[in-house]
Design a protein around this motif. Sequence first.
Motif, PDB file in Angstrom:
ATOM      1  N   PHE A  33       7.248  16.018  30.517  1.00 44.61           N
ATOM      2  CA  PHE A  33       8.129  14.998  29.948  1.00 44.61           C
ATOM      3  C   PHE A  33       9.003  15.624  28.865  1.00 44.61           C
ATOM      4  CE2 PHE A  33       9.219  11.838  26.775  1.00 44.61           C
ATOM      5  CZ  PHE A  33       9.760  10.824  27.553  1.00 44.61           C
ATOM      6  N   ALA A  34       8.377  16.390  27.985  1.00 43.28           N
ATOM      7  CA  ALA A  34       9.115  17.019  26.886  1.00 43.28           C
ATOM      8  C   ALA A  34      10.194  17.961  27.422  1.00 43.28           C
ATOM      9  CB  ALA A  34       8.147  17.771  25.976  1.00 43.28           C
ATOM     10  N   ARG A  35       9.825  18.833  28.358  1.00 46.00           N
ATOM     11  CA  ARG A  35      10.805  19.766  28.925  1.00 46.00           C
ATOM     12  C   ARG A  35      11.936  19.030  29.613  1.00 46.00           C
ATOM     13  NH1 ARG A  35       6.200  22.828  30.353  1.00 46.00           N
ATOM     14  NH2 ARG A  35       6.138  21.817  32.392  1.00 46.00           N
ATOM     15  N   GLY A  38      14.338  17.737  26.973  1.00 45.99           N
ATOM     16  CA  GLY A  38      14.798  18.651  25.930  1.00 45.99           C
ATOM     17  C   GLY A  38      14.119  18.434  24.585  1.00 45.99           C
ATOM     18  N   LEU A  39      12.861  18.011  24.624  1.00 54.07           N
ATOM     19  CA  LEU A  39      12.092  17.761  23.402  1.00 54.07           C
ATOM     20  C   LEU A  39      10.992  18.809  23.251  1.00 54.07           C
ATOM     21  CD1 LEU A  39      11.581  13.952  24.002  1.00 54.07           C
ATOM     22  CD2 LEU A  39      13.126  14.959  22.327  1.00 54.07           C
ATOM     23  N   ARG A  40      10.490  18.955  22.039  1.00 52.89           N
ATOM     24  CA  ARG A  40       9.354  19.839  21.816  1.00 52.89           C
ATOM     25  C   ARG A  40       8.059  19.100  22.173  1.00 52.89           C
ATOM     26  NH1 ARG A  40      11.200  21.835  15.975  1.00 52.89           N
ATOM     27  NH2 ARG A  40      12.198  19.833  16.134  1.00 52.89           N
ATOM     28  N   TYR A  41       7.147  19.825  22.806  1.00 49.21           N
ATOM     29  CA  TYR A  41       5.854  19.254  23.197  1.00 49.21           C
ATOM     30  C   TYR A  41       5.146  18.638  21.996  1.00 49.21           C
ATOM     31  CZ  TYR A  41       0.901  19.077  24.317  1.00 49.21           C
ATOM     32  OH  TYR A  41      -0.388  18.656  24.481  1.00 49.21           O
ATOM     33  N   GLY A  42       5.101  19.374  20.885  1.00 47.38           N
ATOM     34  CA  GLY A  42       4.395  18.902  19.698  1.00 47.38           C
ATOM     35  C   GLY A  42       4.929  17.581  19.174  1.00 47.38           C
ATOM     36  N   THR A  43       6.224  17.409  19.233  1.00 46.86           N
ATOM     37  CA  THR A  43       6.829  16.161  18.764  1.00 46.86           C
ATOM     38  C   THR A  43       6.405  14.994  19.651  1.00 46.86           C
ATOM     39  OG1 THR A  43       8.732  17.342  17.857  1.00 46.86           O
ATOM     40  CG2 THR A  43       9.008  14.985  18.275  1.00 46.86           C
ATOM     41  N   VAL A  44       6.476  15.185  20.962  1.00 49.59           N
ATOM     42  CA  VAL A  44       6.088  14.115  21.894  1.00 49.59           C
ATOM     43  C   VAL A  44       4.606  13.783  21.702  1.00 49.59           C
ATOM     44  CG1 VAL A  44       5.870  13.449  24.321  1.00 49.59           C
ATOM     45  CG2 VAL A  44       7.873  14.744  23.556  1.00 49.59           C
ATOM     46  N   ARG A  56      13.077   8.957  12.782  1.00 44.35           N
ATOM     47  CA  ARG A  56      14.366   9.670  12.778  1.00 44.35           C
ATOM     48  C   ARG A  56      14.255  10.952  13.587  1.00 44.35           C
ATOM     49  NH1 ARG A  56      11.998  10.125   7.816  1.00 44.35           N
ATOM     50  NH2 ARG A  56      13.125   8.362   6.989  1.00 44.35           N
ATOM     51  N   GLY A  57      15.418  11.482  13.920  1.00 44.89           N
ATOM     52  CA  GLY A  57      15.502  12.773  14.591  1.00 44.89           C
ATOM     53  C   GLY A  57      14.854  12.813  15.961  1.00 44.89           C
ATOM     54  N   GLU A  58      14.247  13.952  16.236  1.00 40.17           N
ATOM     55  CA  GLU A  58      13.642  14.179  17.547  1.00 40.17           C
ATOM     56  C   GLU A  58      12.491  13.214  17.827  1.00 40.17           C
ATOM     57  OE1 GLU A  58      12.407  17.981  20.260  1.00 40.17           O
ATOM     58  OE2 GLU A  58      11.778  18.026  18.161  1.00 40.17           O
ATOM     59  N   ALA A  59      11.730  12.868  16.803  1.00 43.40           N
ATOM     60  CA  ALA A  59      10.624  11.920  16.992  1.00 43.40           C
ATOM     61  C   ALA A  59      11.153  10.545  17.399  1.00 43.40           C
ATOM     62  CB  ALA A  59       9.785  11.817  15.723  1.00 43.40           C
ATOM     63  N   HIS A  60      12.262  10.136  16.807  1.00 44.57           N
ATOM     64  CA  HIS A  60      12.869   8.851  17.185  1.00 44.57           C
ATOM     65  C   HIS A  60      13.327   8.898  18.638  1.00 44.57           C
ATOM     66  CE1 HIS A  60      15.178   5.158  16.966  1.00 44.57           C
ATOM     67  NE2 HIS A  60      16.191   5.818  17.505  1.00 44.57           N
ATOM     68  N   ARG A  61      13.986   9.988  19.007  1.00 41.78           N
ATOM     69  CA  ARG A  61      14.454  10.142  20.387  1.00 41.78           C
ATOM     70  C   ARG A  61      13.274  10.093  21.365  1.00 41.78           C
ATOM     71  NH1 ARG A  61      16.145  14.976  23.487  1.00 41.78           N
ATOM     72  NH2 ARG A  61      17.315  14.109  25.232  1.00 41.78           N
ATOM     73  N   ALA A  62      12.185  10.771  21.029  1.00 43.31           N
ATOM     74  CA  ALA A  62      10.998  10.763  21.881  1.00 43.31           C
ATOM     75  C   ALA A  62      10.433   9.348  22.011  1.00 43.31           C
ATOM     76  CB  ALA A  62       9.934  11.706  21.324  1.00 43.31           C
ATOM     77  N   ALA A  63      10.346   8.634  20.901  1.00 44.74           N
ATOM     78  CA  ALA A  63       9.802   7.271  20.924  1.00 44.74           C
ATOM     79  C   ALA A  63      10.655   6.353  21.795  1.00 44.74           C
ATOM     80  CB  ALA A  63       9.695   6.726  19.508  1.00 44.74           C
ATOM     81  N   VAL A  64      11.964   6.496  21.712  1.00 41.74           N
ATOM     82  CA  VAL A  64      12.862   5.672  22.530  1.00 41.74           C
ATOM     83  C   VAL A  64      12.688   6.007  24.010  1.00 41.74           C
ATOM     84  CG1 VAL A  64      15.282   5.179  23.067  1.00 41.74           C
ATOM     85  CG2 VAL A  64      14.533   5.280  20.689  1.00 41.74           C
TER      86      VAL A  64
END
Length: 73
Positions: A33-35, A38-44, A56-64
């Motif tokens: 999912f992360a790949r 375009g997200l980092r595995y750790g963030t997801v 905010r940032g990448e964490a917000h994008r992952a949550a959405v």
Amino acid sequence: MSNAKAIANTAKLKSPDQAKADLEARGISIAEFARGHGLRYGTVYQVLTGKKKGRRGEAHRAAVLLGLKKGIA
């Protein structure tokens, strides 16, 4: 806006456990999912476990993208 993003914004919000179950039901690992987005595995992973709230940032994008929050990814 792509169809996937449009669907994510109109669908009912999920809990982190529901999002994990959804990934598992579709046969997608957190890493895949992360790949794919375009997200980092750790963030997801941290968003799914509640360590990051997705404000905010990448964490917000992952949550959405996971369907945990409304917004634009």
